[in-house]
Design an enzyme around this catalytic site. Structure first.
Site, PDB file in Angstrom:
ATOM      1  N   CYS A  86       2.493  -2.404   2.670  1.00 48.85           N
ATOM      2  CA  CYS A  86       3.571  -3.314   2.267  1.00 48.85           C
ATOM      3  C   CYS A  86       4.941  -2.689   2.587  1.00 48.85           C
ATOM      4  O   CYS A  86       5.283  -2.533   3.759  1.00 48.85           O
ATOM      5  CB  CYS A  86       3.430  -3.686   0.790  1.00 48.85           C
ATOM      6  SG  CYS A  86       4.349  -5.185   0.346  1.00 48.85           S
ATOM      7  N   HIS A 182      -2.144  -5.650   0.310  1.00 50.02           N
ATOM      8  CA  HIS A 182      -2.481  -4.560  -0.616  1.00 50.02           C
ATOM      9  C   HIS A 182      -3.995  -4.322  -0.637  1.00 50.02           C
ATOM     10  O   HIS A 182      -4.721  -5.018  -1.353  1.00 50.02           O
ATOM     11  CB  HIS A 182      -1.979  -4.888  -2.024  1.00 50.02           C
ATOM     12  CG  HIS A 182      -0.496  -4.799  -2.158  1.00 50.02           C
ATOM     13  ND1 HIS A 182       0.153  -3.623  -2.455  1.00 50.02           N
ATOM     14  CD2 HIS A 182       0.472  -5.738  -2.001  1.00 50.02           C
ATOM     15  CE1 HIS A 182       1.457  -3.836  -2.490  1.00 50.02           C
ATOM     16  NE2 HIS A 182       1.684  -5.109  -2.212  1.00 50.02           N
ATOM     17  N   GLU A 184      -5.535  -1.981  -2.071  1.00 47.77           N
ATOM     18  CA  GLU A 184      -5.956  -1.317  -3.313  1.00 47.77           C
ATOM     19  C   GLU A 184      -6.338  -2.289  -4.421  1.00 47.77           C
ATOM     20  O   GLU A 184      -6.999  -1.898  -5.391  1.00 47.77           O
ATOM     21  CB  GLU A 184      -4.851  -0.374  -3.812  1.00 47.77           C
ATOM     22  CG  GLU A 184      -3.601  -1.042  -4.335  1.00 47.77           C
ATOM     23  CD  GLU A 184      -2.573  -1.402  -3.267  1.00 47.77           C
ATOM     24  OE1 GLU A 184      -1.406  -1.618  -3.622  1.00 47.77           O
ATOM     25  OE2 GLU A 184      -2.944  -1.472  -2.069  1.00 47.77           O
TER      26      GLU A 184
END
Length: 526
Positions: A86, A182, A184
């Site tokens: 990002c 993202h 994660e």
């Protein structure tokens, strides 16, 4: 232990994203050690750390704004793989000669589907679906306003969306990668596999970071640190201090003395449970201090939440100091400090956060306490602490109990804390938790408890009018406790809990249910 479990490691540079600690937890779950540092770290510190790879995390700033954070230039000359996520991708692109444009209300937020272009090590053999042209499609989670408008020389596009030309980019020769989404978060379905590709295949790390290896390493380091000295530990019965106790027992045996201070603010029968488990079952040497009267006396007349927290913390320190002075041979003080505490108290290397509530167990020990500090959990996240607790033989029910505040019922009794209020609250809370277990909901919600309200309400029992206290049920669901939604428990369950509390506990006439989310409310009432 054959290999140093810290030798192969990833450095994560934080730019202020709410997801940064989640990246670190995902890397640890893969089995690789990592540390989380601020973006403005010194070049020499990175050289000394010698990471196998570097991850540039996200952040709330705009690369297009003057003075916004940048990665140290050394990141791109260190000769190790880099993954920008990002904001991390945007600053990498801009710093290496690409360009970023400010979003004009057309950013992507939430679910998106990216189409993989060409072959990349990052997306190797990963797909959620296949496009008509044969390209892999991946379900990801976006959260960006700005976007890369031109990529640096040597980079290629490895994924895009209908509205984002550069959803992922790569310089395979230098092993630099950028993703606008993202990986994660769980919403990115193949995110864990992408991170695994980066850490293992691209950075070449082995999975040395496991529960058993962490225990072995911690025990060896404590033996070397402590030698033949004695250690004192404040045992609360919570997850962190309990795991520290078990690690120390394995490392130094009966040279550990635990001090358990029962402040009268614990859950129903909790003091006895701590003594039964750690004293009788595990055979630890425990000094049990029953200090209920002392704590309640010091808090008498005080209704301010922050003042109550400070009193509880101060009295605990006084008692612990008194007991430690009786142990003439204790040279070391053990604490259950965990990695998020280290990050926060670093002020943090990760930014400036307003103190919303003081934490009674961070700092506050007497300056003249001449002891060395033993902190075997200071590298670990909470989920890692729980996993090694299981490996050490602690029961699942204890390790995976809902969070309980350090000041205990002192901040769940609103206003002045009295023994009468605590006794009523303990019983009400036990009923609520018991019924959640019976309904198989306890482990499906994140935190549940009862709050004592310092107001009386009219009720009717039989033909008699009663004027008794009110309690509130609180139950929330959350991933990270930074935000939370109130749990939509079945009405029948809430009604049953209410009936039990009012009928079984003389002194409570009304039960309410808290339907406030976080924000704007906090999870605890005080």
């Amino acid at each position: 232990m054959d290999k140093n479990i810290h030798e192969q490691r990833i450095l994560i540079l934080d730019f202020g994203s709410q997801y940064t600690q989640l990246i670190a937890r995902r890397i640890r779950e893969i089995g690789v050690y990592c540390e989380l540092w601020s973006w403005d770290v010194d070049e020499q510190d990175i050289k000394d750390f010698a990471p196998n790879g570097i991850i540039l995390a996200g952040g709330p700033e705009s690369v297009t704004a003057e003075g916004s954070p940048r990665a140290p230039e050394y990141v791109f000359t260190a000769g190790v793989p880099v993954l920008g996520i990002c904001y991390g991708m945007q600053t990498m692109s801009e710093q290496l000669g690409g360009s970023v444009i400010k979003g004009e209300g057309e950013g992507e937020f939430g679910y998106a589907q990216i189409e993989v272009k060409g072959a990349s090590e990052l997306f190797k053999l990963i797909e959620d679906a296949v496009a008509q042209n044969g390209n892999a499609l991946l379900d990801v989670w976006m959260s960006h306003g700005d976007k890369v408008s031109a990529i640096p020389a040597g980079f290629t596009t490895i994924a895009n969306t209908a509205t984002c030309q550069f959803a992922a980019i790569a310089n395979e020769e230098k092993r630099f990668y950028g993703v606008q989404f993202h990986p994660e978060v769980t919403h990115t379905r193949q995110g864990e596999r992408m991170l695994r590709h980066f850490v293992m295949d691209i950075c070449g790390c082995e999975t040395l970071w496991t529960s058993s290896s962490i225990i072995e390493d911690a025990v060896a380091r404590m033996k070397a640190q402590i030698g033949d000295d004695e250690v004192i530990l404040g045992l609360s019965g919570g997850v962190d201090s309990s795991v520290v106790a078990m690690l120390l027992q394995r490392a130094i045996g009966d040279k550990l003395t635990c001090v358990f201070v029962d402040n009268g603010l614990l859950r129903l029968n909790e003091g006895q449970q701590v003594m039964d488990m750690f004293g009788d079952h595990f055979g630890l040497k425990i000094i049990h201090v029953n200090a209920e009267h002392r704590f309640l006396e010091q808090m008498a007349g005080e209704s301010d939440p922050e003042a109550k927290r400070k009193i509880i913390g101060r009295v605990f320190v006084e008692i612990f100091d008194e007991e430690s002075k009786k142990l003439k041979n204790a040279k070391w003080l053990a604490q259950g400090t965990i990695y998020p505490d280290v990050i926060e108290s670093a002020g943090s290397k990760t930014g400036k956060a307003q103190v919303i509530k003081s934490h009674h167990n961070v700092g506050g020990l007497p300056d003249d306490m001449e002891m060395g500090l033993v902190e075997p959990l200071r590298e670990l996240f909470k989920d890692e602490v729980r996993k090694i607790g299981l490996e050490l033989g602690l029961p699942y029910e204890m390790l995976y109990r809902h969070p309980f505040p350090g000041p205990g019922l002192g901040v769940r009794v609103l206003g002045e804390v009295k023994k009468e209020y605590c006794d009523l609250l303990r019983r009400a809370d036990a009923i609520f938790i018991e019924e959640l277990h019976k309904a198989d909901l306890y482990h499906k919600v994140s935190q549940a408890f009862v709050v004592f309200l310092p107001v009386r309400s009219v009720g009717v029992m039989g033909d008699c009018r009663k004027y008794d206290w009110v309690v509130s049920l609180r139950c929330v669901e959350t991933i990270d406790f930074m935000t939370a939604r109130w749990s939509h428990l079945p009405y029948d369950l809430i009604g049953h809990v209410s009936n039990r509390i009012i009928n079984e506990i003389d002194g409570i006439s009304r039960v309410v249910y808290d339907v406030s989310g976080k924000p704007p409310a906090t999870i605890e009432w005080e």
